[in-house]
Design an enzyme around this catalytic site. Structure first.
Site, PDB file in Angstrom:
ATOM      1  N   GLY A  82       0.827  -1.196   0.000  1.00  0.00           N
ATOM      2  CA  GLY A  82       0.000   0.000   0.000  1.00  0.00           C
ATOM      3  C   GLY A  82       0.863   1.248   0.000  1.00  0.00           C
ATOM      4  N   ASN A  83       0.209   2.388   0.117  1.00  0.00           N
ATOM      5  CA  ASN A  83       0.890   3.673   0.048  1.00  0.00           C
ATOM      6  C   ASN A  83       1.386   4.085   1.420  1.00  0.00           C
ATOM      7  OD1 ASN A  83       1.532   6.443  -0.807  1.00  0.00           O
ATOM      8  ND2 ASN A  83      -0.293   6.977   0.360  1.00  0.00           N
ATOM      9  N   GLU A  84       2.704   4.178   1.577  1.00  0.00           N
ATOM     10  CA  GLU A  84       3.332   4.751   2.770  1.00  0.00           C
ATOM     11  C   GLU A  84       2.970   4.030   4.058  1.00  0.00           C
ATOM     12  OE1 GLU A  84       2.210   8.839   2.701  1.00  0.00           O
ATOM     13  OE2 GLU A  84       3.097   9.189   0.728  1.00  0.00           O
ATOM     14  N   GLN A  85       2.561   2.760   3.958  1.00  0.00           N
ATOM     15  CA  GLN A  85       2.183   2.049   5.174  1.00  0.00           C
ATOM     16  C   GLN A  85       2.083   0.559   4.909  1.00  0.00           C
ATOM     17  OE1 GLN A  85      -2.136   2.942   5.965  1.00  0.00           O
ATOM     18  NE2 GLN A  85      -1.680   4.212   4.179  1.00  0.00           N
TER      19      GLN A  85
END
Lengths: 237, 262
Positions: free
Chosen positions: A200-203
């Site tokens: 996922g995005n940034e996590q």
């Protein structure tokens, strides 16, 4: 060497998985990212003929021989990539989608992706809040040498942050998320440009989703020899 | 006998808002097929979204010009049924006795149901999954087939706060769907949340045995001098008899011009 025929009996109504004996290539032309060499692509065709019927189905795909490695560098904390054993300096562009009304076409993809190549980029990152990109997108990334970093659909919308607070545990239906993830992998996995799946995005996705993704996408033990490119003839599989 | 392989269904589609159609899916694909000249039916953008269809027909302005997006009603205010649309098309296909036909949707958003010649099938939820339906038994013997698909928006389209912001109220994240559609710092909200048949639709003819999702992998030895291609695939026998199959794999490369190396 590159043409093989096998016989197989399939019971009525059955669905079977079949692995062809491996095909040997001596020094094939390798697929390289934009700026490092040519994007050599081979056409792989699979067909099935049924006794008493004739040609029943066929499938083809452009395939690039390339080995992509990526790891986190201890000294810098940055992610490094190697393609065909050569370190590559990544020049990446962020990507959501080609059109907000999803009027997607081969022409749009060709133009958009060639533009990225002309800008001297060698990677496109497909952001988690957008699409799992389409086969036509990947086709032109294969053609123009753009590596693809493809994220699954986990963003700040699904991690308990934000105002108002978002759902903290990802999408409501985790089984549906994994069904979509598995189907997307099957749709895209044969493209030479596909370099990296990201949760996922940034996590990190919720633990059960992250564990399932990591498990499903881990390298098959058969391919886990770290120095296979340096192995000798005596190590023939 | 139909030719083995894929035919895209990417033209001739019509669309209409579900609340403006009084007929059932069965009627639309049997006794009362719609025509382009009959309201509320309009030419559809397939692949594309409901909003793309409305823009194509100039029912709403192009949201990407100026502040035109503000003139388009948001799904939070209109309700999901406002962006629930029928999509209709026809196709020709005449199979021989041992052939099969799949109707394939490479992606829809978010769920749907379809009627083919009066027969109902369900398209389950999820924006990033393929749907493949064996429709061999419900094709018309004369070869002319009527297809209509009802597409529902995401279950949680959410509401856009007056100040906008990252992902609106984040409700869309409860579904397995694109999340930028509630607006982001770089993007205005998409009013229909990308509802529609947003990727390729096709019909696919096979004989008794079908190839499913081949997987190609390469391995490298001796500094890339010795390379192997590994191919695995699934096969499905749809017939009622044991299929004696001859499987063929072939790799070619174009050397120059029309010269190929096998």
């Amino acid at each position: 060497e590159h043409l093989q025929t096998q016989q197989l009996s399939i019971h009525p109504g059955a669905r079977v998985q079949y692995t062809f004996p491996q095909l040997f290539f001596y020094k094939p032309n390798l697929w390289w990212p934009n700026g490092m060499g040519k994007q050599a692509l081979y056409n792989v065709q699979i067909s099935v003929e049924v006794k008493g019927y004739g040609k029943s189905d066929s499938w083809s795909h452009l395939f690039g021989f390339r080995k992509i490695e990526t790891y986190i560098d201890n000294a810098t904390g940055g992610r490094l990539f190697k393609v065909n054993g050569q370190p590559i300096f990544i020049r990446g562009g962020n990507w959501i989608l080609s059109d907000g009304l999803l009027r997607l076409s081969k022409e749009r993809y060709r133009t958009d992706i060639k533009f990225h190549a002309d800008m001297n980029l060698n990677m496109i990152r497909c952001w988690a809040g957008g699409l799992a990109e389409r086969p036509e997108f990947y086709h032109y990334c294969d053609i123009y040498g753009l590596l693809v970093w493809q994220e699954f659909w986990i963003t700040g919308d699904v991690d308990g942050r934000g105002i108002p607070v978002s759902n903290p545990n990802g999408p409501l239906d985790h089984d549906l998320f994994m069904l979509c993830a598995r189907d997307t992998v099957k749709l895209l996995r044969n493209h030479a440009s596909l370099a990296l799946w990201v949760g996922g995005n940034e996590q990190v996705p919720p633990k059960n989703l992250n564990d399932a993704l990591k498990n499903d996408l881990k390298l098959h033990p058969y391919f886990e020899s770290p120095n296979e490119t340096e192995n000798s003839v005596a190590d023939l599989p | 006998m139909a030719e083995i392989g894929k035919t895209k269904l990417d033209s001739g589609w019509l669309a209409a808002r579900s609340t403006e159609v009084q007929l059932t899916g069965t009627q639309l694909t049997t006794t009362h097929p719609p025509t382009k000249s009959t309201a509320p039916w309009m030419e559809a953008a397939v692949p594309g979204t409901v909003l793309a269809t409305l823009v194509k027909n100039k029912v709403v302005p192009n949201p990407f010009y100026g502040l035109e997006n503000e003139a388009i009603v948001d799904i939070a205010d209109s309700g999901r049924e406002f962006y629930t649309f029928w999509f209709f098309t026809t196709f020709q296909c005449k199979l021989s006795e041992k052939q099969h036909l799949d109707l394939n949707f490479r992606a829809i958003n978010y769920a749907g149901e379809l009627y083919l010649n009066g027969h109902r099938k369900v398209l389950p939820k999820g924006m990033f999954r393929r749907h493949s339906l064996d429709v061999t038994d419900i094709l018309h013997p004369d070869g002319q087939n009527l297809l209509v698909v009802l597409i529902y928006p995401p279950d949680h389209p959410g509401r856009i706060p007056p100040e906008g912001g990252q992902g609106g109220d984040h409700e869309i994240g409860k579904d397995v769907a694109a999340q930028y559609v509630e607006g982001w710092d770089w993007m205005a909200p998409i009013r229909d949340r990308n509802t529609g048949i947003w990727d390729e639709v096709s019909i696919y003819v096979t004989g008794p045995v079908k190839i499913i999702d081949p997987h190609l992998v390469s391995s490298f030895f001796d500094n890339y001098r010795r390379v192997y291609l590994h191919a695995t695939t699934e096969f499905e026998n749809r017939s009622s008899w044991v299929a004696e199959c001859s499987l063929n794999i072939q790799v070619t490369t174009e050397l120059e011009g029309d010269v190929c190396l096998v």
